[in-house]
Scaffold this active site. Structure first.
Site, PDB file in Angstrom:
ATOM      1  N   GLY A 221       0.823  -1.206   0.000  1.00  0.00           N
ATOM      2  CA  GLY A 221       0.000   0.000   0.000  1.00  0.00           C
ATOM      3  C   GLY A 221       0.853   1.251   0.000  1.00  0.00           C
ATOM      4  O   GLY A 221       1.775   1.391  -0.808  1.00  0.00           O
ATOM      5  N   GLY A 250      -2.317  -1.961  -7.854  1.00  0.00           N
ATOM      6  CA  GLY A 250      -1.541  -3.200  -7.929  1.00  0.00           C
ATOM      7  C   GLY A 250      -1.274  -3.612  -9.372  1.00  0.00           C
ATOM      8  O   GLY A 250      -0.182  -4.094  -9.707  1.00  0.00           O
ATOM      9  N   ASP A 251      -2.255  -3.413 -10.249  1.00  0.00           N
ATOM     10  CA  ASP A 251      -2.072  -3.759 -11.660  1.00  0.00           C
ATOM     11  C   ASP A 251      -1.019  -2.846 -12.297  1.00  0.00           C
ATOM     12  O   ASP A 251      -0.220  -3.287 -13.125  1.00  0.00           O
ATOM     13  CB  ASP A 251      -3.407  -3.635 -12.415  1.00  0.00           C
ATOM     14  CG  ASP A 251      -4.482  -4.545 -11.817  1.00  0.00           C
ATOM     15  OD1 ASP A 251      -4.131  -5.602 -11.256  1.00  0.00           O
ATOM     16  OD2 ASP A 251      -5.666  -4.176 -11.891  1.00  0.00           O
TER      17      ASP A 251
END
Lengths: 312, 312
Positions: A221, A250-251
């Site tokens: 994060g 995240g991608d």
């Protein structure tokens, strides 16, 4: 060419409503529709960075047709999706205009038949062995009907073709996939804890490597990334706390890692790119997209430091 | 053949979720998809009663294609929808499995261009003048781009073709439509109050007739129907209070009125049929469908009494 695999593609819908009140009727003021699923999102970021990307996985029904029509309009993306009889799932994000909060509703996805899975494997092996393929990303959940060991199979095929392969999934598909020795896994903190039983990132990352992954890049994060690789260990942190919508961050990190791998960059540069892309995605007004100016600005200021954790 | 017009058709989606909690993520456990829009629902009930029905209005995009594919599988329904460039809207009902409550999200629908509206008018006039056409129902809201006086135009064309026409809409399209002298209007209590300014059903129904409708059939929920027609006035009440989901009850009432009209039944029988169909729809487990056994059972027991309101 980079290959991204999305076995559970989706047509991502976003509805804007003045305020979401359960058990009442709402007039949707704005509808947006775009191709989705984690590997499709990774492909979109890779294409924005200038890479040629081939998208594979499954698509079917009217939702699948809508997804493919929209993919066809995106530059540098090649559609190699395999047809299925069932309809591609929808995901719906209902955005409350009053608060900016999002309520998410995800359909389960079509059941893939054994014949469809076999057709996909054939197509995937050809793509993996194609001389232009420089890296593969395996992303997201498995639709009903696909065997839980699917990613292990796809990782072994990639390794047999000598193409580096990254795995970004969760739960049992992650556990089975890690055992097949992927080049990189990119779990977030929850996925890492579920895999290893440890909530301590450095310990859990070491454990994930012992389970078979050559390199583990944990996304933490706002704390950035923790990477343990055959070449060393690093922490990469954004220069400031970025506010916004974490959907797709995240991608974008996966796209940063893969593009750096395909360009032959050393690990610290790959990690800096992944952190900057991820933060620029959080800052962007549209979920899952990234702001190029923010990206360039952050890239120069990501702090990458050595991380040499004590052995357990 | 009965013709139903649905200018704002819809692909009706129903999501079942364990419990709807705003600002969280939900896994949808069950997805159902069916053709919708009020005139399409009326057509489905008419077809279930054994009538041949032609469905017209607009359809476009992948959602329109899904709608038409599903219409094609229904017996006794003929698809005469006119293509539009925009995509047919979706409506989404999110059913909370814990409470049975429904949260409704309705897309606005595509904008219809002047050329598309002109193409629809051509097609509608041919269908209205077709010698097999016995009745026409004009149902629901208008999509963006269609003139607010659209129903008045369609009513005049039906009357010129000497085909009886029923109007079921609300707001300004209802006000303009009533002035064009339709054979029947079927407002609910709210629509009637909005049209006439009166919350007293008998007074409001008389007022709606004075505004131009030859017959007014007001649907008053659990109190059944109040009809004022050139042949007399009646109240038709269900024999008992029916519990369930009122979605589609008004559309079933319209189908009951139209089927009785097409079969040449006297008004009291048409009203009994409309009330029994409406109550059987409320009682059915699937929203908008009706239970044939409940319908037959109720039909014999609907009380139809004379209503001769004092003049104002």
């Amino acid at each position: 060419m980079i290959l991204t695999v999305t076995l559970n593609t989706a047509l991502d819908l976003t509805y804007r409503v003045p305020a979401l009140t359960p058990h009442t009727s709402h007039r949707v003021t704005e509808v947006t529709e775009r191709p989705g699923g984690k590997g499709v999102n990774v492909a979109r970021v890779l294409a924005a960075l200038g890479h040629a990307v081939t998208v594979t996985g499954f698509a079917g029904g009217d939702t699948g047709r809508a997804l493919r029509e929209r993919l066809a309009t995106e530059p540098r993306l090649t559609d190699a999706l395999v047809p299925v009889a069932g309809a591609t799932r929808r995901t719906l994000a209902v955005v409350d205009a009053a608060t900016g909060d999002t309520t998410q509703l995800n359909e389960p996805g079509p059941t893939v038949t054994p014949a469809e899975w076999a057709a996909f494997l054939d197509s995937y092996e050809q793509l993996a062995r194609h001389e232009g393929t420089t890296a593969i990303a395996l992303c997201g959940s498995l639709p009903p009907g696909v065997p839980v060991g699917a990613y292990a199979l796809l990782i072994r095929a990639a390794r047999a073709a000598r193409v580096p392969v990254l795995l970004d999934t969760s739960g049992e598909p992650l556990r089975r996939g890690v055992a097949a020795r992927p080049d990189i896994v990119k779990p977030n903190a929850d996925e890492l804890a579920e895999l290893t039983g440890s909530h301590e990132p450095e310990r859990a990352t070491r454990d994930a490597r012992r389970r078979g992954a050559h390199a583990v890049v944990a996304s933490l994060g706002a704390d950035g990334l923790l990477a343990l690789t055959p070449d060393g260990g690093w922490r990469a942190r954004p220069p400031k706390r970025v506010r916004g919508n974490p959907t797709g961050a995240g991608d974008s990190a996966v796209a940063g890692l893969l593009s750096g791998l395909a360009e032959g960059l050393p690990w610290p540069e790959r990690l800096a790119r992944a952190v900057a892309l991820s933060a620029a995605t959080v800052a962007a007004p549209v979920a899952g997209e990234f702001d190029p100016t923010t990206y360039e600005d952050l890239l120069a200021r990501v702090a990458v430091t050595d991380a040499v954790p004590a052995s357990t």
